[in-house]
Motif scaffolding. Structure first.
Motif, mmCIF file in Angstrom:
data_model
loop_
_atom_site.group_PDB
_atom_site.id
_atom_site.type_symbol
_atom_site.label_atom_id
_atom_site.label_comp_id
_atom_site.label_asym_id
_atom_site.label_seq_id
_atom_site.Cartn_x
_atom_site.Cartn_y
_atom_site.Cartn_z
ATOM 1 N N TYR A 22 8.250 -5.640 20.059
ATOM 2 C CA TYR A 22 7.402 -6.007 19.105
ATOM 3 C C TYR A 22 8.000 -6.097 17.722
ATOM 4 N N TYR A 23 8.602 -4.850 17.338
ATOM 5 C CA TYR A 23 9.316 -4.930 16.180
ATOM 6 C C TYR A 23 10.128 -5.909 15.733
ATOM 7 N N LEU A 24 10.105 -6.535 14.586
ATOM 8 C CA LEU A 24 10.852 -7.431 14.319
ATOM 9 C C LEU A 24 12.360 -6.967 14.241
ATOM 10 N N LYS A 25 13.497 -7.940 14.489
ATOM 11 C CA LYS A 25 14.654 -7.461 14.507
ATOM 12 C C LYS A 25 15.505 -8.492 13.719
ATOM 13 N N ASP A 26 16.808 -8.062 13.428
ATOM 14 C CA ASP A 26 17.694 -9.148 12.591
ATOM 15 C C ASP A 26 18.636 -9.827 13.567
ATOM 16 N N GLU A 27 19.183 -10.838 13.024
ATOM 17 C CA GLU A 27 20.186 -11.600 14.118
ATOM 18 C C GLU A 27 21.086 -10.782 14.928
ATOM 19 N N ASN A 28 21.258 -9.664 14.695
ATOM 20 C CA ASN A 28 22.184 -8.641 15.285
ATOM 21 C C ASN A 28 21.458 -7.740 16.427
ATOM 22 N N GLY A 29 20.026 -7.922 16.477
ATOM 23 C CA GLY A 29 19.241 -7.131 17.144
ATOM 24 C C GLY A 29 18.933 -5.703 16.630
ATOM 25 N N LYS A 30 19.209 -5.769 15.504
ATOM 26 C CA LYS A 30 18.829 -4.316 14.642
ATOM 27 C C LYS A 30 17.422 -4.093 14.359
ATOM 28 N N VAL A 31 16.761 -3.115 14.728
ATOM 29 C CA VAL A 31 15.326 -3.182 14.635
ATOM 30 C C VAL A 31 14.906 -2.824 13.151
ATOM 31 N N LEU A 32 13.888 -3.900 12.664
ATOM 32 C CA LEU A 32 13.786 -3.777 11.132
ATOM 33 C C LEU A 32 12.233 -2.803 10.854
ATOM 34 N N GLU A 33 11.595 -2.938 11.810
ATOM 35 C CA GLU A 33 10.229 -2.219 11.698
ATOM 36 C C GLU A 33 10.097 -0.966 12.485
ATOM 37 N N ASN A 34 8.926 -0.336 11.935
ATOM 38 C CA ASN A 34 8.449 0.657 12.813
ATOM 39 C C ASN A 34 6.845 0.448 12.914
ATOM 40 N N TRP A 35 6.122 1.435 13.308
ATOM 41 C CA TRP A 35 4.696 0.970 13.675
ATOM 42 C C TRP A 35 3.886 0.880 12.316
ATOM 43 N N ASP A 36 4.369 1.525 11.389
ATOM 44 C CA ASP A 36 3.716 1.493 9.912
ATOM 45 C C ASP A 36 3.704 0.050 9.531
ATOM 46 N N ILE A 37 5.084 -0.175 9.491
ATOM 47 C CA ILE A 37 5.453 -1.606 9.033
ATOM 48 C C ILE A 37 5.057 -2.996 9.566
ATOM 49 N N CYS A 39 2.030 -2.825 11.209
ATOM 50 C CA CYS A 39 0.714 -2.943 11.007
ATOM 51 C C CYS A 39 0.314 -3.390 9.600
ATOM 52 N N ARG A 40 1.268 -2.908 8.462
ATOM 53 C CA ARG A 40 1.209 -3.716 7.422
ATOM 54 C C ARG A 40 1.459 -5.285 7.378
ATOM 55 N N ARG A 41 2.605 -5.401 8.027
ATOM 56 C CA ARG A 41 2.825 -7.033 8.426
ATOM 57 C C ARG A 41 1.705 -7.927 8.683
ATOM 58 N N VAL A 42 0.997 -7.366 9.731
ATOM 59 C CA VAL A 42 0.153 -8.092 10.672
ATOM 60 C C VAL A 42 -1.340 -7.973 9.724
ATOM 61 N N ALA A 43 -1.766 -7.053 9.090
ATOM 62 C CA ALA A 43 -2.872 -6.835 8.233
ATOM 63 C C ALA A 43 -2.825 -7.523 6.962
ATOM 64 N N LYS A 44 -1.666 -7.746 6.395
ATOM 65 C CA LYS A 44 -1.359 -8.487 5.114
ATOM 66 C C LYS A 44 -1.648 -10.166 5.388
ATOM 67 N N GLU A 58 -9.566 -4.907 -0.403
ATOM 68 C CA GLU A 58 -9.731 -3.767 0.539
ATOM 69 C C GLU A 58 -9.508 -3.895 1.971
ATOM 70 N N LEU A 59 -9.609 -5.358 2.205
ATOM 71 C CA LEU A 59 -9.603 -5.873 3.671
ATOM 72 C C LEU A 59 -8.122 -5.589 4.332
ATOM 73 N N ALA A 60 -7.020 -5.808 3.647
ATOM 74 C CA ALA A 60 -5.890 -5.694 4.236
ATOM 75 C C ALA A 60 -5.715 -4.234 4.590
ATOM 76 N N GLY A 61 -6.180 -3.225 3.712
ATOM 77 C CA GLY A 61 -6.181 -1.891 3.988
ATOM 78 C C GLY A 61 -6.859 -1.470 5.197
ATOM 79 N N GLN A 62 -8.104 -2.011 5.254
ATOM 80 C CA GLN A 62 -8.982 -1.757 6.507
ATOM 81 C C GLN A 62 -8.606 -2.255 7.833
ATOM 82 N N PHE A 63 -8.061 -3.297 7.572
ATOM 83 C CA PHE A 63 -7.395 -3.833 9.173
ATOM 84 C C PHE A 63 -6.083 -2.930 9.387
#
Ligand code: UDP
Length: 570
Positions: A22-37, A39-44, A58-63
């Protein structure tokens, strides 16, 4: 809105699944996200649809809060793809298969494009002329639905390589298609059609013929001619026999589904998505999301204020997903925007019942489940009516066909398997009872992830029957039933899928279907290895009688490479 429950930390299993897929990765397979990031990506991305609305800020914050707390999770493609270039956010698609070379291979192409983006596809092969029927242009004979299904299967097999998710298909054939007997036994060879679930679309007329011990007609769909007739009971017995042996084919009650078709003027339902919870018209898609019911019990009661607020926000979220979705082909975009279907479901039903101290396999358990589902549906409908006032009703809305007031979405609720999102949320999947109190899950790449039921441990400690030895015994047998150290009340409450009688599984499915599920329910009716064909037959009749829109049975140990295994038998 009442106080939100404190955020529950992600389990190790959840982190592993998220990092791998699920977490986005760079082209070398390095994980670029954590759960917080994440959820922010999806909510935004999902809130961006409402730019300009008074509550947009408020909506992005609530999502964000709703996902991050694990109160609600959208389906995997949304978590994976929202805010990315791919941007395809739906799990479910149904594609038509026309009776022509062009039609068949267009469908294979479209299915490949859907699979590439993480969606699953359902196909009805019922329109294809039967094997050996005439082909005018070549003066030859047709090879029939099954031979074409093998081509769909091969295409899926190839595309899954390198993907985050296996392409999954549902293949449906009507019970009155002349090739029905070959279809029923097609998966006898367990090496074939492995990217498909096969289901027979059963009509009420067929069920009546079974009851009356009558024959029924097989019809060539290309010509409308009756080609043969078969004793209904013989066909029914074949289905039962195969399902008893291998769990397939499943059965779909197509007339029950079409009675609930909100837009019959656009066509009939012919197929569902791969796991059976969404009946869709040809070229429709649906995005799903599930409310984690275990998080809504406070002080021994369901916190209805907080649940209502979450349902309304979830409907807003899922409706927005339609508008920020990048659809794989224009036909799907057009159809989906006409009906704007969403699939709001549940997960952690068993967690909720455990906290309410009600056995899953009981009248009271079913009553509580039905009440909560009715409540979710009523709130979702109010939210959809309010959205229609704000943004307009779904374009195909027509009071001539729809019994309900103008709303934004032609369908609102379904119950999905939540196979992966329930692992992230650490709860029982969909409306299923826990499969085991201690479970090993085999995931992609052959890894084994152990999952220990935290509610059982909490209750055992609180009620004073916890001991490491007991936990070992429970782990070894996979069941709490018959463990003398555990009070009987708790043995009932912690009964798992295998300890629950097939009728009780079916009764729960029926109770939920009647109580506010617009589309359908993904549910496995677990049966012990010792179950007989008569048990399967009784199960099918009961499911039909209770108004279920389909049924899938699984007899323990009847299929190789079972995905879930109870206890350390795995
Ligand atoms: N699905 C799919 N491939 C998979 C799993 C699921 O295409 O490997 C589709 C399929 O249509 C299924 C739907 O996603 O019915 C929902 O499945 P589930 O709830 O298990 O998905 P999750 O969001 O938990 O991954």
């Amino acid at each position: 809105m009442s106080e939100s429950k404190p955020q529950s930390a992600l389990t190790e299993t959840a982190e592993t699944v998220l990092q791998r897929r699920y977490y986005l990765k760079d082209e070398n397979g390095k994980v670029l996200e954590n759960w917080d990031i994440l959820c922010r990506r999806v909510a935004k991305a999902v809130a961006a649809v409402d730019a300009g609305q008074p509550d947009a800020e408020e909506l992005a914050g609530q999502f964000y809060t709703m996902m991050h707390s694990l109160d609600f999770l959208p389906n995997s493609p949304c978590l994976m793809n929202a805010g990315t270039d791919l941007g395809q956010l739906s799990a479910c698609f149904v594609l038509p298969v026309e009776d022509s070379m062009d039609g068949i291979f267009t469908s294979i192409r479209n299915g490949a494009l859907v699979h590439k983006t993480g969606g699953g596809t359902g196909y009805s092969f019922s329109r294809l002329r039967p094997k050996n029927a005439a082909v005018k242009s070549t003066q030859g004979v047709a090879s029939g639905p099954l031979s074409f299904a093998a081509v769909f299967d091969a295409a899926t097999e190839t595309i899954k390589q390198g993907g985050k998710r296996r392409g999954a298909n549902m293949g449906v054939l009507r019970v009155d298609h002349p090739d029905i007997l070959a279809f029923i036994s097609a998966k006898e060879d367990q090496s074939r059609y492995n990217n498909f679930n096969f289901s027979v679309a059963i009509t009420d007329a067929f069920m009546q013929a079974v009851k009356d011990d009558a024959s029924y007609d097989l019809v060539n769909p290309a010509t409308g001619a009756v080609s043969d007739s078969l004793p209904a009971r013989q066909v029914f017995e074949e289905i039962i026999d195969r399902a008893w042996h291998t769990g397939e084919p499943g059965v779909l009650f197509i007339d029950a589904a079409n009675r609930d078709n909100a837009t019959p003027q656009l066509g009939d339902f012919e197929a569902t998505n791969p796991c059976g919870e969404q009946w869709l018209l040809p070229y429709e898609s649906c995005n799903l999301g599930s409310i984690n019911l275990g998080r809504f019990v406070t002080g021994g009661k369901v916190d209805s204020t907080r649940l209502a607020a979450t349902v309304r926000l979830a409907v807003r979220f899922l409706d927005n997903v339609i508008d920020c979705n990048r659809f794989p082909i224009p036909e799907i975009a057009a159809m989906t925007q006409k009906t704007r279907k969403v699939g709001l479901g549940i997960m952690g039903l068993h967690d909720m019942l455990i906290q309410l101290e009600l056995p899953y396999a009981s009248q009271e358990g079913r009553k509580a489940a039905a009440e909560v589902m009715n409540f979710i549906h009523a709130e979702a409908e109010q939210a959809s009516i309010a959205l229609a006032k704000l943004k307009g009703a779904f374009p195909a809305y027509d009071p001539q066909y729809n019994k309900y007031p103008a709303r934004r979405n032609a369908a609102l609720t379904s119950i999905q398997p939540t196979g992966t999102v329930s692992m992230i949320a650490d709860c029982a999947s969909g409306c299923e009872p826990y499969f085991s109190i201690v479970m090993i899950k085999h995931v992609m790449d052959g890894d084994r992830l152990p999952m220990v039921n935290r509610l059982f441990e909490q209750v055992a400690r609180r009620e004073g029957f916890y001991s490491p030895r007991l936990m070992e015994k429970v782990a070894a047998s996979g069941s709490v039933v018959g463990q003398q150290e555990i009070p009987e009340k708790w043995q009932e409450i912690f009964r798992t899928a295998q300890d629950i009688a097939p009728e009780d599984h079916i009764r729960m499915q029926g109770a939920l279907q009647k109580s506010g599920v617009d589309s359908s329910i993904s549910k496995t009716i677990n049966m012990p290895n010792s179950a007989t064909r008569e048990d399967v037959r009784r199960g099918y009749l009961l499911a039909h009688e209770l108004g279920c829109k389909g049924i899938t049975v699984y007899r323990d140990g009847s299929r190789e490479g079972q995905v879930l295994n109870a206890g350390n038998r795995s």
